[in-house]
Design an enzyme around this catalytic site. Sequence first.
Site, PDB file in Angstrom:
ATOM      1  N   HIS A  30       9.613  -0.654   1.884  1.00 54.08           N
ATOM      2  CA  HIS A  30       9.421  -1.965   1.264  1.00 54.08           C
ATOM      3  C   HIS A  30      10.634  -2.243   0.372  1.00 54.08           C
ATOM      4  CE1 HIS A  30       8.212   0.167  -2.320  1.00 54.08           C
ATOM      5  NE2 HIS A  30       7.033   0.547  -1.845  1.00 54.08           N
TER       6      HIS A  30
ATOM      7  N   HIS B 245      11.758   0.509  -2.072  1.00 49.50           N
ATOM      8  CA  HIS B 245      12.527   1.615  -1.473  1.00 49.50           C
ATOM      9  C   HIS B 245      13.987   1.196  -1.274  1.00 49.50           C
ATOM     10  CE1 HIS B 245       8.401   2.647   0.304  1.00 49.50           C
ATOM     11  NE2 HIS B 245       8.641   3.578  -0.612  1.00 49.50           N
TER      12      HIS B 245
ATOM     13  N   ARG C   8       9.349   7.973  -8.066  1.00 47.52           N
ATOM     14  CA  ARG C   8       8.166   8.069  -8.920  1.00 47.52           C
ATOM     15  C   ARG C   8       7.070   8.745  -8.101  1.00 47.52           C
ATOM     16  NH1 ARG C   8       3.563   5.415  -9.547  1.00 47.52           N
ATOM     17  NH2 ARG C   8       2.752   5.087 -11.652  1.00 47.52           N
TER      18      ARG C   8
ATOM     19  N   THR D  99      11.384  10.313   2.807  1.00 46.56           N
ATOM     20  CA  THR D  99      10.308   9.321   2.865  1.00 46.56           C
ATOM     21  C   THR D  99       9.277   9.686   3.917  1.00 46.56           C
ATOM     22  OG1 THR D  99       9.819   6.956   3.088  1.00 46.56           O
ATOM     23  CG2 THR D  99      11.578   7.821   4.477  1.00 46.56           C
ATOM     24  N   ARG D 100       8.092   9.109   3.751  1.00 44.88           N
ATOM     25  CA  ARG D 100       7.044   9.206   4.767  1.00 44.88           C
ATOM     26  C   ARG D 100       6.452   7.819   4.951  1.00 44.88           C
ATOM     27  NH1 ARG D 100       1.971   9.819   1.529  1.00 44.88           N
ATOM     28  NH2 ARG D 100       2.657  10.303  -0.565  1.00 44.88           N
TER      29      ARG D 100
END
Lengths: 381, 68
Positions: A197, A200, A286, A192-193
Site C-alpha cells: 500500500h 509501504h 512498525r 514483506t508478506r
Amino acid sequence: MVSRPHGGKLIDRTVSSSRRERLLDEARELPRIILNSSLAADVMNIAHGVYSPLEGFMNKEDYEHVLEEMRLSNDLPWTIPIVLDVDKKEISDVKEGDDVALYYNNSPIALLRVEEIYKWDKKRYAFKVFRTIDPEHPGVFKTMKRKEMLVGGPIDLISEIPEPFEKFRLWPKETRILFELKGWKTIAAFQTRNVPHRGHEYVQKAALTFVDGLFINPLVGWKKPGDYKDEVIVEAYQALIKNYYPKDAVVFSVLRMEMRYAGPREAIFHAIVRKNFGATHFIVGRDHAGVGNYYGPYEAWEIFKEFPDLGITPLFVREAFYCKKCGGMVNEKICPHSEKYRIRMSGTKIREMIRRGERPPEYMMRPEVAEVVLRHPNPFV
Amino acid sequence: MSEKVKVEISKELYEKAKKFIEEQGGFNNVEELIEFLLKEILEEEEETPLSEEDEEKVKERLRSLGYI
C-alpha cells in the site's frame, strides 16, 4: 561494497552435477525423513547460503544458544532456531553418524549426516521465540503441532525443488553479483508478506533516498489464513515497480521461507538473511513480523541495540500516513497536524475493503496495485 | 561460548578503547570490542570468491531473467 556474508563465508551445500547421479542412487537406499514444504524450503535456503553460516540443521549446542542467548555457540548473532523435527518411529533405525535421505514430494532432495538426535521442549521453544505459549498465536500453534524429536547435522542438496516463481527467485550468490554489476555500494532490503500500500511505498522510497538500490524481497510460502496469496503479492509488486519506481533502482526477488510471526526475534533473523543476499541496510517496520498484540509496535527496533555486531545497518523508518492538510504521505516526525487530518494505512482495513470487492482509495493503494488484487477472485490464503 | 585465551595490549590503547565504549556505547567492555574488531578483519579473509566459470553462469542466468 555489498555486505560480507554472515560469519564471513557464503555457504554452498549444493552438489555438483558429476556427483548428483551417484548421490541420488545412494539416497534411495538410505533411511528416509519426509519433509513438509517449510522444511524443504529450509533445506534449499541452507544449501544456497541464505542461512549462512549454517551448513545444516542445528545441533543441540547451537539450538540452546540461540534459544537462550540469541547467538550461535560461536557467539554470532542468530535468533530463530533452524531445526528438523522428526517422529521417533521415523528414525528408529537411525543412529548418530548415519546418513539419511530427506524426501519431499516423494523424491530425495538432500542427504543429511546425522550428528545428533535430541529432544526438545516445544513449550519452552515457543515461550523463548514467541514470548507466549498462547495457542492462538500462529507460530505457537504451528510449533505445538511439530514432531517430538530433533535431528541435527549438515546437509547436501542433491535435487533442486521447482519454484513456481522461478523467474523471480534469486539466490544470494546471484544478488551479490547483481548488486556489484549495478555498481550499488549501499543496498536497503525490504522484507514483506503483503501487497504494497502507499505506506509501504513511502517507507521504501524514504530508504531509497539514502542508498544506491532497493532490494524488495517478499516471502512466499506458508502464511496464516487471511494473509495475501503469493501470486497476488508478486503481481502487485510488478505493477507497482513498473509504474512508480525508477527502473535501475530496484531489484525484486522472492524468498521461499515461512513466516514465524516471532516479532523482534524474527526482525533480527530477517536482517541476517538479507545480509547474506548482500544488503547493507535493512528496513525495519512498525511491528515487524508481529501478529495481533503480542509485541509492542516498536519492540523490533529496540532489539537491534542488543546486536552491535550484526553486520547490517537497520533503518528505522517511521510509519507513514496520509495527511489531508499536508496533502501527501508523511510521518509523525515531519507532519505537524493533528490526528483528525491523518488517514492511517491499515492493512486490515484495506483487506476488508477488498473482501467487499471495493477499490481502496488512491491515497491508500495505487490503482494499478488495486486492479491486480481485485482481479483475483480470492486473493487471500 | 567457545574457550577463552588471554592477550595483552598496551594500557594506552586499553584506556582509549574504554573511553570509546563509554562515549559510543554498543559494547559492554573492551573485550567485546576487541573480539568484534578481530572478527571483522578475520571474516573478510575467509570469504572465497566464485570461480570465473561459476560467475559467468550466474551472469548468464541474470541476463536470461532480464535482471541485467
